[in-house]
Design a protein around this motif. Structure first.
Motif, mmCIF file in Angstrom:
data_model
loop_
_atom_site.group_PDB
_atom_site.id
_atom_site.type_symbol
_atom_site.label_atom_id
_atom_site.label_comp_id
_atom_site.label_asym_id
_atom_site.label_seq_id
_atom_site.Cartn_x
_atom_site.Cartn_y
_atom_site.Cartn_z
ATOM 1 N N PHE A 54 0.832 -1.198 0.000
ATOM 2 C CA PHE A 54 0.000 0.000 0.000
ATOM 3 C C PHE A 54 0.873 1.257 0.000
ATOM 4 O O PHE A 54 0.605 2.211 -0.738
ATOM 5 C CB PHE A 54 -0.915 -0.006 1.217
ATOM 6 C CG PHE A 54 -1.721 1.253 1.367
ATOM 7 C CD1 PHE A 54 -2.799 1.505 0.539
ATOM 8 C CD2 PHE A 54 -1.390 2.189 2.333
ATOM 9 C CE1 PHE A 54 -3.546 2.666 0.674
ATOM 10 C CE2 PHE A 54 -2.123 3.351 2.475
ATOM 11 C CZ PHE A 54 -3.212 3.588 1.632
ATOM 12 N N ALA B 292 -5.774 5.747 -3.435
ATOM 13 C CA ALA B 292 -4.984 4.756 -2.703
ATOM 14 C C ALA B 292 -5.888 3.873 -1.843
ATOM 15 O O ALA B 292 -5.682 2.655 -1.754
ATOM 16 C CB ALA B 292 -3.940 5.462 -1.834
ATOM 17 N N GLU C 257 1.002 4.031 -2.970
ATOM 18 C CA GLU C 257 0.713 5.443 -2.697
ATOM 19 C C GLU C 257 1.874 6.334 -3.149
ATOM 20 O O GLU C 257 1.653 7.398 -3.746
ATOM 21 C CB GLU C 257 0.448 5.641 -1.203
ATOM 22 C CG GLU C 257 -0.001 7.045 -0.846
ATOM 23 C CD GLU C 257 -0.296 7.179 0.635
ATOM 24 O OE1 GLU C 257 -1.022 8.096 1.022
ATOM 25 O OE2 GLU C 257 0.227 6.360 1.412
ATOM 26 N N ASP D 53 -5.325 10.286 -1.969
ATOM 27 C CA ASP D 53 -5.602 9.380 -0.852
ATOM 28 C C ASP D 53 -6.814 8.500 -1.143
ATOM 29 O O ASP D 53 -6.837 7.318 -0.779
ATOM 30 C CB ASP D 53 -5.828 10.191 0.426
ATOM 31 C CG ASP D 53 -4.578 10.942 0.865
ATOM 32 O OD1 ASP D 53 -3.476 10.514 0.464
ATOM 33 O OD2 ASP D 53 -4.710 11.939 1.584
#
Length: 251
Positions: A27, A167, A31, A164
């Motif tokens: 993750f 993501a 990102e 965000d």
């Protein structure tokens, strides 16, 4: 609590921690890659708007009186709904042109702070400069005059929440797609642990029982030949240790 249960719980905890670590690292990598891709895209927009502005300056017009500057930054601001604003600063940090409702929201509150950004952008390599915080991704390009001197700074503010959200969508998709395979793999590993470690646990249990009953004279010798040999060696070592302790106490 049996030794087998302890070993199984420890291995299960290690597996769960490893899976969680892999998810978190992937993750974070996704990102970071997403931010870098968005920075590259904004850098292209900033350099293109910078080139258009410098072309007008080359005609002999001063940046504050440049009529096309407002049109240029308005076009950039309209290219993406997540672009919160575009501004052009002078070397003193004054806002000359702005486009977007939140164009100046993410700028330093003082002209001195904005001038510091101007200086940092002038020293940046590759003709572009970037700054990231929790709410916005800022990408800027210094505007040069015909003498290759910076006379302005074009800044694009991009909404960090949009990155965000993308993501998080990746994380949810990854969790949905990987949850069942991970659960199946975890169940398979637990089954293999049960098959492979249960005999080992029983062996350790027999060994532990033999050690506890070694000092009991009425205890019969274990049926397993290896356990009998181990018990005999343990008794000899215990007797030798007792003799050594008595010898030390007597001296």
């Amino acid at each position: 609590m049996s030794l087998f249960f302890k070993l199984g719980a420890a291995i299960a905890a290690i597996l769960c921690f490893s899976i969680a670590l892999v998810v978190v690292l992937n993750f974070a990598k996704f990102e970071r890659t997403l931010v870098e891709l968005q920075q590259s895209r904004l850098r292209v927009l900033a350099l293109d708007a910078k080139a258009s502005t410098e072309a007008a300056i080359d005609l002999g017009l001063a940046l504050p009186s440049l009529r096309d500057a407002q049109r240029i930054i308005s076009q950039v601001s309209a290219m993406d709904p997540d672009i919160q604003g575009v501004v052009i600063l002078d070397h003193q940090g004054n806002v000359l042109f702005q486009s977007g409702l939140h164009a100046t929201t993410h700028l330093p509150g003082s002209a001195r702070g904005r001038a510091a950004w101007f200086e940092e952008a002038g020293r940046a390599r590759g003709g572009a400069w970037s700054h990231t915080n929790a709410s916005a991704l800022m990408v800027g390009a210094p505007i040069l005059n015909p003498f290759n001197q910076p006379v302005g700074l074009l800044l694009i503010a991009y909404d960090r929440r949009a990155i965000d959200e993308r993501a998080r969508e990746f994380l949810y998709t990854f969790a949905r797609q990987a949850l069942w395979p991970l659960a199946g793999g975890f169940a398979l590993v637990c089954a293999l642990m049960l098959v492979l470690l249960k005999p080992l646990g029983q062996r350790f249990q027999e060994l532990e029982t033999a050690l506890r009953r070694t000092g009991d004279p009425a205890h019969a010798a274990p049926a397993d030949e290896k356990l009998r040999a181990f018990q005999h060696q343990y008794q000899e070592a215990s007797a030798a240790l007792s003799r050594a302790e008595k010898s030390v106490e007597g001296s």
